[in-house]
Design a protein around this motif. Structure first.
Motif, PDB file in Angstrom:
ATOM      1  N   ALA A  19      41.496  39.439  39.943  1.00  0.00           N
ATOM      2  CA  ALA A  19      42.193  39.301  41.223  1.00  0.00           C
ATOM      3  C   ALA A  19      41.416  39.959  42.360  1.00  0.00           C
ATOM      4  CB  ALA A  19      43.598  39.894  41.118  1.00  0.00           C
ATOM      5  N   LYS A  20      40.822  41.111  42.086  1.00  0.00           N
ATOM      6  CA  LYS A  20      40.118  41.839  43.144  1.00  0.00           C
ATOM      7  C   LYS A  20      38.803  41.168  43.534  1.00  0.00           C
ATOM      8  CE  LYS A  20      42.962  45.015  44.239  1.00  0.00           C
ATOM      9  NZ  LYS A  20      43.538  45.012  45.607  1.00  0.00           N
ATOM     10  N   VAL A  21      38.108  40.598  42.562  1.00  0.00           N
ATOM     11  CA  VAL A  21      36.889  39.855  42.905  1.00  0.00           C
ATOM     12  C   VAL A  21      37.255  38.648  43.763  1.00  0.00           C
ATOM     13  CG1 VAL A  21      35.084  38.375  41.947  1.00  0.00           C
ATOM     14  CG2 VAL A  21      35.486  40.633  40.973  1.00  0.00           C
ATOM     15  N   PHE A  22      38.342  37.978  43.405  1.00  0.00           N
ATOM     16  CA  PHE A  22      38.817  36.875  44.249  1.00  0.00           C
ATOM     17  C   PHE A  22      39.105  37.365  45.667  1.00  0.00           C
ATOM     18  CE2 PHE A  22      43.009  35.391  45.901  1.00  0.00           C
ATOM     19  CZ  PHE A  22      42.523  34.305  46.603  1.00  0.00           C
ATOM     20  N   GLN A  23      39.782  38.516  45.802  1.00  0.00           N
ATOM     21  CA  GLN A  23      40.120  39.041  47.126  1.00  0.00           C
ATOM     22  C   GLN A  23      38.856  39.281  47.964  1.00  0.00           C
ATOM     23  OE1 GLN A  23      42.477  42.620  47.084  1.00  0.00           O
ATOM     24  NE2 GLN A  23      42.493  42.822  49.311  1.00  0.00           N
TER      25      GLN A  23
END
Length: 409
Positions: A394-398
């Motif tokens: 999720a954080k890489v996507f963000q």
């Protein structure tokens, strides 16, 4: 197709109207007749009508006495209800001049009222002219879909979707008419703009569910980017660690093809139909994979459970999808030896989403899947790092959505 609805309780008047319209009828013009308010409502629920030719004096049910404001009440009901599609053009035809005046004062700015006088052909000329113009406009209308949301995110599990929701602001449930799936919308707030995000998770795991949900999200929300986040099983324990995020540069169904019987064993002959992400997205990911400070910050900010003692990596390569959870290392070995030796992960949904996005209606989104390693597709499967892997994905996507994705064309 141009759909015309005639709403009138007089058979004689209906025939007169049809006679006027007859020269305008082609294979692409379809006429439906309703003889009361209730039958008109039934027709309006079945399909969308471009033109409605409406009597003002209408009975609620055929055979009852006409009501002076029946047609007006029908229009108001259709206009105020989500169950009906309001016609683009409404033409009222009444033999009572007072009714045409009432209609004109209420709807005349956008619709047309015609006084029906059997002793003159003026009403015929006016009706023919109005309907001909309306048909011409409808037939020459080009529908342009434009991007509505910046990003649509699809997850296989609710816990994966929760990680996305935690990163957004102003998250709220989003209901779509005639669609029972659960959606949420929110924003990433950056210095330059608010990035609109809509997300959902599938009702079950697997490619079929992912394809169905991705198709609906593209049709409903017209996103610029379609993203899948979540967890996957890694194939190379010597080159990757728990929580490392894999960018699915290409994906295919590793079980597609046919099984043949050979001697006393069954041999699988695979048909690889790989789908690839946009080269610009690959470039973004390559750049982020070299940004060790950002990846280290993502890992250091995880406070919700166990994290491995390794540095977070962003790896780019093939990821294959299949219909079942893999716990047999022999399956992994077979994929690496007989399909592609650089396959980085095995999971159950990515190829379905890639297929939906590749064959979507225009405007098509750019698509990418970012799945983090939670196990190594063997019998040692566990959930120790599920939360961490969902988090890193999720954080890489963000980071990609807020620093790299381009939203203006």
């Amino acid at each position: 197709m141009v759909n015309i609805l005639i709403v009138d309780d007089s058979a004689r008047k209906i025939q007169a109207i049809k006679h006027v319209l007859e020269p305008l009828i082609t294979d692409s013009v379809h006429i439906v007749v309703a003889n009361c308010i209730n039958s008109a409502k039934r027709e309006l629920k079945k399909k969308n009508f471009d033109i409605m030719i409406l009597d003002i004096y209408l009975p609620q049910t055929f055979g009852e006495s006409p009501q002076q404001d029946g047609g007006m009440r029908l229009l108001k009901m259709v206009k105020n209800s989500k169950f009906y599609s309001y016609p683009r053009y409404v033409i009222s035809i009444s033999k009572y001049e007072q009714s045409t005046e009432v209609f004109s004062s209420s709807e005349g700015k956008i619709h047309t009222a015609i006084f029906y006088n059997e002793e003159s052909n003026e009403w015929e000329n006016k009706l023919s002219s109005c309907v001909e113009a309306a048909i011409s406009i409808v037939e020459n209308t080009i529908v342009h879909r434009i991007y509505d949301f910046d990003v649509a995110v699809i997850c296989a599990l609710e816990e994966e979707a929760e990680m996305i929701k935690e990163a957004l602001i102003n998250v709220e449930k989003y209901q779509v008419d005639y669609d029972d799936d659960i959606y949420y919308k929110g924003f990433f707030d950056t210095e330059d703009r608010k990035i609109s995000v809509v997300l959902s998770f599938a009702n079950q795991m697997g490619m079929v569910a992912a394809t169905s949900l991705a198709t609906k999200m593209i049709n409903n929300f017209a996103p610029r980017y379609m993203v899948m986040t979540g967890i996957a099983g890694g194939t190379k324990p010597d080159k990757m660690n728990f929580g490392d995020v894999i960018v699915a540069k290409t994906s295919w169904d590793y079980r597609a093809g046919k099984d043949i019987r050979k001697d006393d064993s069954t041999q699988h002959l695979n048909s690889i139909n790989a789908l690839s992400i946009d080269t610009k997205l690959i470039s973004y990911c390559r750049d982020l994979s070299q940004d060790k400070a950002s990846l280290r910050e993502i890992k250091d900010n995880f406070k919700q459970g166990d994290a491995p003692g390794t540095e977070l990596q962003l790896l780019i390569g093939p990821v294959v999808s299949g219909a079942s959870v893999v716990t047999d290392p022999e399956i992994v070995k077979d994929v690496l030896e007989n399909q592609h030796r650089e396959v980085l992960a095995i999971e159950m949904e990515i190829y379905g989403m890639y297929y939906a996005a590749s064959w979507a209606i225009n405007p098509r989104p750019r698509f990418i899947a970012l799945k983090a390693i939670s196990d190594f597709a063997d019998s040692k499967k566990g959930d120790q790092y599920h939360k961490y892997a969902s988090y890193t994905s999720a954080k890489v996507f963000q980071v990609l959505a807020t620093r790299y994705f381009e939203y203006e064309e």
